[in-house]
Structures are given as structure tokens and as C-alpha cells.
Design an enzyme around this catalytic site. Structure first.
Site, PDB file in Angstrom:
ATOM      1  N   CYS A 275      61.559  -1.843  55.816  1.00 12.41           N
ATOM      2  CA  CYS A 275      60.734  -1.339  56.928  1.00 12.41           C
ATOM      3  C   CYS A 275      61.468  -0.191  57.610  1.00 12.41           C
ATOM      4  O   CYS A 275      60.851   0.690  58.194  1.00 12.41           O
ATOM      5  CB  CYS A 275      60.432  -2.453  57.907  1.00 12.41           C
TER       6      CYS A 275
ATOM      7  N   GLU B 124      56.057  -7.421  63.522  1.00 10.65           N
ATOM      8  CA  GLU B 124      57.086  -6.537  62.941  1.00 10.65           C
ATOM      9  C   GLU B 124      56.422  -5.800  61.784  1.00 10.65           C
ATOM     10  O   GLU B 124      56.367  -6.316  60.667  1.00 10.65           O
ATOM     11  CB  GLU B 124      58.281  -7.360  62.445  1.00 10.65           C
TER      12      GLU B 124
HETATM   13  P1  NAD Z   1      51.686  -7.424  53.682  1.00  5.53           P
HETATM   14  O1  NAD Z   1      51.070  -7.019  54.966  1.00  5.53           O
HETATM   15  O2  NAD Z   1      50.940  -7.136  52.426  1.00  5.53           O
HETATM   16  O3  NAD Z   1      51.953  -9.013  53.679  1.00  5.53           O
HETATM   17  C1  NAD Z   1      52.726  -9.618  54.684  1.00  5.53           C
HETATM   18  C2  NAD Z   1      52.393 -11.098  54.767  1.00  5.53           C
HETATM   19  O4  NAD Z   1      51.040 -11.239  55.236  1.00  5.53           O
HETATM   20  C3  NAD Z   1      52.431 -11.833  53.420  1.00  5.53           C
HETATM   21  O5  NAD Z   1      53.046 -13.085  53.579  1.00  5.53           O
HETATM   22  C4  NAD Z   1      50.968 -11.988  53.089  1.00  5.53           C
HETATM   23  O6  NAD Z   1      50.698 -13.073  52.222  1.00  5.53           O
HETATM   24  C5  NAD Z   1      50.400 -12.233  54.471  1.00  5.53           C
HETATM   25  N1  NAD Z   1      48.941 -12.095  54.599  1.00  5.53           N
HETATM   26  C6  NAD Z   1      48.083 -11.418  53.786  1.00  5.53           C
HETATM   27  N2  NAD Z   1      46.804 -11.585  54.224  1.00  5.53           N
HETATM   28  C7  NAD Z   1      46.877 -12.354  55.342  1.00  5.53           C
HETATM   29  C8  NAD Z   1      45.895 -12.861  56.247  1.00  5.53           C
HETATM   30  N3  NAD Z   1      44.594 -12.617  56.094  1.00  5.53           N
HETATM   31  N4  NAD Z   1      46.313 -13.612  57.294  1.00  5.53           N
HETATM   32  C9  NAD Z   1      47.633 -13.874  57.476  1.00  5.53           C
HETATM   33  N5  NAD Z   1      48.603 -13.429  56.640  1.00  5.53           N
HETATM   34  C10 NAD Z   1      48.222 -12.677  55.584  1.00  5.53           C
HETATM   35  O7  NAD Z   1      53.158  -6.781  53.633  1.00  5.53           O
HETATM   36  P2  NAD Z   1      54.199  -6.733  52.421  1.00  5.53           P
HETATM   37  O8  NAD Z   1      53.698  -5.803  51.367  1.00  5.53           O
HETATM   38  O9  NAD Z   1      54.600  -8.109  52.021  1.00  5.53           O
HETATM   39  O10 NAD Z   1      55.480  -6.083  53.142  1.00  5.53           O
HETATM   40  C11 NAD Z   1      55.651  -4.711  53.344  1.00  5.53           C
HETATM   41  C12 NAD Z   1      55.288  -4.318  54.757  1.00  5.53           C
HETATM   42  O11 NAD Z   1      56.009  -5.109  55.694  1.00  5.53           O
HETATM   43  C13 NAD Z   1      55.666  -2.884  55.058  1.00  5.53           C
HETATM   44  O12 NAD Z   1      54.636  -2.291  55.797  1.00  5.53           O
HETATM   45  C14 NAD Z   1      56.928  -3.021  55.895  1.00  5.53           C
HETATM   46  O13 NAD Z   1      57.203  -1.925  56.731  1.00  5.53           O
HETATM   47  C15 NAD Z   1      56.629  -4.258  56.665  1.00  5.53           C
HETATM   48  N6  NAD Z   1      57.848  -4.868  57.166  1.00  5.53           N
HETATM   49  C16 NAD Z   1      58.145  -4.701  58.483  1.00  5.53           C
HETATM   50  C17 NAD Z   1      59.334  -5.214  58.996  1.00  5.53           C
HETATM   51  C18 NAD Z   1      59.693  -5.027  60.438  1.00  5.53           C
HETATM   52  O14 NAD Z   1      60.576  -5.744  60.899  1.00  5.53           O
HETATM   53  N7  NAD Z   1      59.072  -4.117  61.171  1.00  5.53           N
HETATM   54  C19 NAD Z   1      60.213  -5.914  58.157  1.00  5.53           C
HETATM   55  C20 NAD Z   1      59.871  -6.066  56.816  1.00  5.53           C
HETATM   56  C21 NAD Z   1      58.678  -5.535  56.331  1.00  5.53           C
END
Ligand code: NAD
Length: 508
Positions: free
Chosen positions: A298, A264
Site C-alpha cells: 500500500c 486502511e
Molecule cells: P481487495 O479490496 O480486493 O480485498 C480486500 C479484502 O476485502 C479481501 O479479504 C476480500 O476478500 C475482502 N472483500 C471483498 N469483497 C468484500 C465484501 N463485499 N465485503 C467485505 N469484504 C470483502 O484488496 P486486495 O487486492 O486484497 O489488496 C490490495 C489493496 O489493499 C490495495 O488497494 C492496497 O493499497 C490496499 N492495502 C492498504 C493497506 C493500508 O494499510 N492502507 C495495507 C495493505 C493493502
């Protein structure tokens, strides 16, 4: 007692909290300290001791061991546990909703709405626990029966983003639980306290039912706990919510070990406003979709396509409405926009606007950091003559790009020209325009709405997007199937052994 202290006390949070749990918190916790920061003030709220290697291992092995027992509990009985979880969430809706606002920065009404979404998900999952149906097929062979059945899958790793710190967990955990899976949750490092509060609620429910290790949490950096989780062969499914950049990495890591992933990822959502639209309706929807959650959904509205005959009028009304947006502490009544999550998000907002200037966009309102403590920015409208590179990217901030068009074909073409494909909408009173937008040659997104904005989906539908949004589907409809493994069974109750397709293989 301060408001903040009361929220923490109501949810069983301390000044320093352990970050790994299987039903009992793992103490003494030995990992590195993480400080949760209040985006409204930039001040610390409380600390978490993150899961070290030993704590992660204990959480994962407990989740894996308990799966073998949980999968044998009848699904409707599993549903009773999820019913109890929903009821417990009802009791804590107010403090948990407030904690979401405090730690993430969305306004109180949206914080409470997020907890309501968790409750709705539990109700939905309880119903599903009696409906995990597989179809029966007509066999081509006499006295043969064919059917499909669904088995529990295993440990589901849930990695969530900061902006929906609790609802996305519930989308996954409620479905996984009725499907017979256990979950290990790695929340965002920006919102660890909400995860601890949810785990405390889960612990109460598990204890009441004599269970352990069904709902588990391991808080830690993505580069450590996240990496372990996505590469762990004990985890057949990773449900990842976050940026497209990180999702690509998660997808590759899972695929390499033949694990499955639900992705997502980022959106770049748009609304098309036709000249025959109800403009009052459209304006209210645009405002909530673009400014709600300070543009950190998102599904937030990022691009607005206005028919050239109404564009100037709509922009003038929007600029006026933006001037009335109340910005401030998200826990205060009457506030419509809280802060961004952290200093990095402010930098992203400022960098995007720098690119807007370089690439020929015109900022018609907003564009600045708000001069007060915390991470506040002005909601911003940018007018563009055509799409520019920065409007094809997702910037997680309240920046709305406005474009004009002359024909619906042109609007749909430009609408679909970005790499992301999450949410989309059209405002029109023409049946033709609505159906054109929803047709095979219309919106290419996972979500397509008519006379409703891009954000604020109900849980009953499958939620997710196409293209670089990752193709995942969660929450309603038949999303549950991703949390189970399908088995096709054929039973021969005859005394013959006919082969399919008429193949003969007999020894004379
Ligand atoms: P992010 O990608 O920075 O982090 C998301 C998660 O990934 C966090 O828990 C983070 O700790 C983890 N992460 C970081 N490095 C990792 C690794 N190497 N391996 C595994 N996990 C790791 O995103 P964010 O800033 O927390 O959230 C914003 C983003 O999320 C936006 O792009 C938004 O569009 C998206 N989002 C999408 C949806 C959807 O349903 N499509 C819903 C909510 C948010």
C-alpha cells in the site's frame, strides 16, 4: 520431501484444510472448496474448505460469547496471553515467513520481516496492557471527580488484503486482545493458508491458557463471509484493509448500522528529490520503495518528483539499477523481486501501461510480462510531462511515474493533487525544505518521511492515511483507542447537587 511440503508440514497444514476455527477447527467443514495458488508457478499449493453459513454462525457466536468473559480478565493478564503468542510466533518465524513468500510472492527476507512485525506488535501490545490510561479532569464543581476510562468494545471483525497476509492481522488482533476484545478474521482468498497457519499458532496459545474463541477465523469469499461480517450487529468494529473501492462499500455498510470502521485503503505514494539531496541514499530508497514486494505494498512508491536539475541523471541511474534487479522465485537467495499475486494483477499492469501510452507517457524501461511460468512482470519506469489520469490511480504493480519540477511549492502541490493520502517522503539536506514538507502546507498524507522511502514503516507509530486512503490508524501510538469504548465518569462525593454551568433548578 519438497520445500513446499516441508513448509506445510512445519505449520500443520494438510492437502485440504477446514476454513473456520474458534480454537478448534470446525469439522466436517461443508463450504465450497478454495484452492490456494502459488504465484511463482501458477500451481496449486493446498485446498481450504470455506466457511459455510453454519460455520460462520458458530465462529461469530463463540467470539461474542467469549467476549463477555475475556473482557473481565485483567488487561495485564490478557497481555500475558499476547506475550505467549509473540513467543510462539518466534518459534515459527522461519516456516511462517516462508509460507508468506510461497503463497503471496514477496521475497523471503520480506516474508520473514512480516512475521517479525507480528512479533513486534505482540511485544508492543504486552507493554500497552499496563498502559490503557484514561485522563483525570478537574471538575468545575466542588467535591466532584471526573475521569475517562476505557472499556473493551466487543467482537472486532478483521478483513485483510493479500499483500500483508499476516502482519495486518497482528496489528489488529494483538491490540484487540489486550483491549479485551475477541476477533473474527476474514483473510484474503488469495492467502488462506497463511491464515490457517497463524490460527494453528493461536490455537496452541489459547489451549495453553485454557481459552477458546479469543482469536477466530472464517475463510470465505468477500461477497459471502465478508458481507456477513460487515453487516453483523454483533460486530461493533470492522477493521478493513483493501482497495478504496471495497473500503467505500465497507464504510457505508458499517455506518448504516452505526458500527465503527477502521479503513486502511489504497495509496498513491510519492517521493520528492531536491537538488541538495544525498542521491546515493535517495536511489537506494527509491529502488526498495518502487520495486520491493513487486510494487504490491500500500506504501509502494508510485510517483517520483525530481528537480529538473538532477532529473536526467537520476533517471539514468535508476534505469541502470532496474537492469540489475534479480527476478525469480521469491524463496531463492539473491532474488529481489518475485511475482505479482495472480493473472488479474498482470492484466491490471498491462491495462495501466496501455493507458500510459494513450495518455502520452513514455516507458523508459520495463513494460512487459516476463516470459516464464507464474505471474511475473518487469519493473517499469514511465516518464511524464505532467500527471495523467492513470498516474492519479493506484495500480498494484511495479510501475513508477517520474515527473520533474522547478520549485518545491510546485512539487508539493502536484504531490497533494491525487485522491489518495497514505505515504510520502522528501530527500533533502536542507532544513527549510524538510520542514516545509512536514508543515501544515506540506504533505497531506498520514505518513511523511525525510530521507527515508515511502514503504517499510515501524510498528511504533500510528499507521494509516488520509483522503481516499480511508483515515484509519493502526499499530502503534494511541491506535489502541479504536478498539475500546470511552466512558466519561463524574462522581459527586459532596452532600450538595450543584449543576454544571451554574444552572439552577431548585424547588422552593
Ligand atoms: P481487495 O479490496 O480486493 O480485498 C480486500 C479484502 O476485502 C479481501 O479479504 C476480500 O476478500 C475482502 N472483500 C471483498 N469483497 C468484500 C465484501 N463485499 N465485503 C467485505 N469484504 C470483502 O484488496 P486486495 O487486492 O486484497 O489488496 C490490495 C489493496 O489493499 C490495495 O488497494 C492496497 O493499497 C490496499 N492495502 C492498504 C493497506 C493500508 O494499510 N492502507 C495495507 C495493505 C493493502
Amino acid at each position: 520431501m519438497s520445500n513446499v511440503q516441508k513448509i506445510l508440514d512445519d505449520l500443520g497444514l494438510k492437502a485440504t484444510n477446514p476454513g473456520a476455527c474458534t480454537g478448534e477447527w470446525i469439522t466436517p467443514a461443508a463450504g465450497r472448496e478454495l484452492v490456494s495458488i502459488n504465484p511463482t508457478t501458477g500451481e496449486p499449493i493446498a485446498k481450504v474448505i470455506q466457511a459455510d453459513e453454519a460455520a460462520y454462525e458458530k465462529v461469530m457466536q463463540t467470539a461474542a460469547d467469549n467476549f463477555t468473559e475475556w473482557r473481565m480478565v485483567p488487561a495485564p493478564v490478557r497481555g500475558e496471553v499476547v506475550r505467549d503468542l509473540g513467543n510462539e510466533l518466534r518459534k515459527f518465524k522461519d516456516p511462517l515467513g516462508r509460507l508468506v513468500s510461497l503463497e503471496m510472492g514477496k521475497i523471503k527476507s520480506e516474508g520473514l520481516g512480516e512475521v517479525q512485525e507480528m512479533i513486534d506488535m505482540c511485544d508492543f501490545a504486552v507493554g500497552l496492557s499496563r498502559q490503557l490510561y484514561g485522563p483525570t479532569m478537574m471538575s468545575e464543581r466542588p467535591r466532584h471527580r471526573m475521569y475517562e476510562q476505557w472499556h473493551p468494545l466487543g467482537v472486532v471483525g478483521v478483513i485483510s488484503a493479500f499483500n500483508f497476509p499476516v502482519a495486518v492481522w497482528a496489528w489488529n488482533a494483538a491490540l484487540a486482545a489486550v483491549c479485551g476484545d475477541t476477533t473474527v478474521w476474514k483473510p484474503s482468498s488469495s492467502t488462506p493458508l497463511t491464515a490457517i497457519a497463524v490460527q494453528n499458532i493461536c490455537n496452541t496459545v489459547m489451549k495453553r491458557h485454557g481459552l477458546t474463541g479469543i482469536f477466530n477465523v472464517a475463510i470465505g469469499p468477500g461477497s459471502v463471509v465478508g458481507e456477513r461480517l460487515i453487516n453483523d450487529p454483533r460486530v461493533p468494529l470492522i477493521s478493513f484493509t483493501g482497495s478504496t473501492k471495497m473500503g467505500r462499500h465497507v464504510s457505508e455498510a458499517c455506518a448504516k448500522r452505526f458500527g465503527r470502521s477502521i479503513l486502511e485503503l489504497g495509496g498513491n505514494n510519492a517521493i520528492i528529490v531536491e537538488p541538495d539531496a544525498n542521491l546515493d541514499l535517495a536511489l537506494r530508497a527509491i529502488l526498495f520503495a518502487a520495486v520491493g514486494t513487486a510494487g504490491q505494498r500500500c506504501t509502494s512508491l508510485r510517483r517520483l518528483f525530481l528537480h529538473s536539475s538532477i532529473a536526467d541523471d537520476v533517471v539514468a541511474k535508476l534505469v541502470k539499477a532496474y537492469g540489475s534487479i534479480t527476478i525469480g522465485n521469491p524463496l531463492d537467495d539473491g532474488i529481489l523481486m518475485g511475482p505479482l499475486v495472480n493473472e488479474g494483477a498482470i492484466k491490471d499492469y498491462e491495462n495501466a501501461l496501455e493507458k500510459v501510452r494513450e495518455q502520452g507517457g513514455e516507458i523508459v524501461t520495463g513494460g512487459h510480462r516476463v516470459d516464464r511460468p507464474g505471474y511475473y512482470v518487469e519493473p517499469t519506469i514511465v516518464r511524464l510531462k505532467s500527471q495523467i489520469p492513470i498516474s492519479c490511480d493506484e495500480t498494484f504493480a511495479p510501475i513508477l511515474y517520474v515527473l520533474t519540477y522547478d520549485t518545491l511549492d510546485e512539487a508539493v502541490r502536484t504531490h497533494n493533487s491525487v485522491p489518495q493520502g497514505l505515504s510520502s517522503a522528501i530527500f533533502t539536506s536542507s532544513m527549510y525544505s524538510a520542514e516545509r514538507f512536514l508543515s501544515h502546507e506540506g504533505s497531506d498524507c498520514g505518513i511523511a518521511n525525510v530521507n527515508i522511502g515511502t514503504s517499510g514503516a515501524e510498528i511504533g507509530g500510528a499507521f494509516g492515511g488520509e483522503k481516499e486512503t480511508g483515515g484509519g490508524r493502526e499499530a502503534g501510538s494511541d491506535s489502541w483507542k479504536a478498539y475500546m469504548r470511552r466512558q466519561t465518569c463524574t462522581i459527586n462525593w459532596s452532600t450538595e447537587l450543584p449543576l454544571a454551568q451554574g444552572v439552577s433548578f431548585d424547588i422552593d
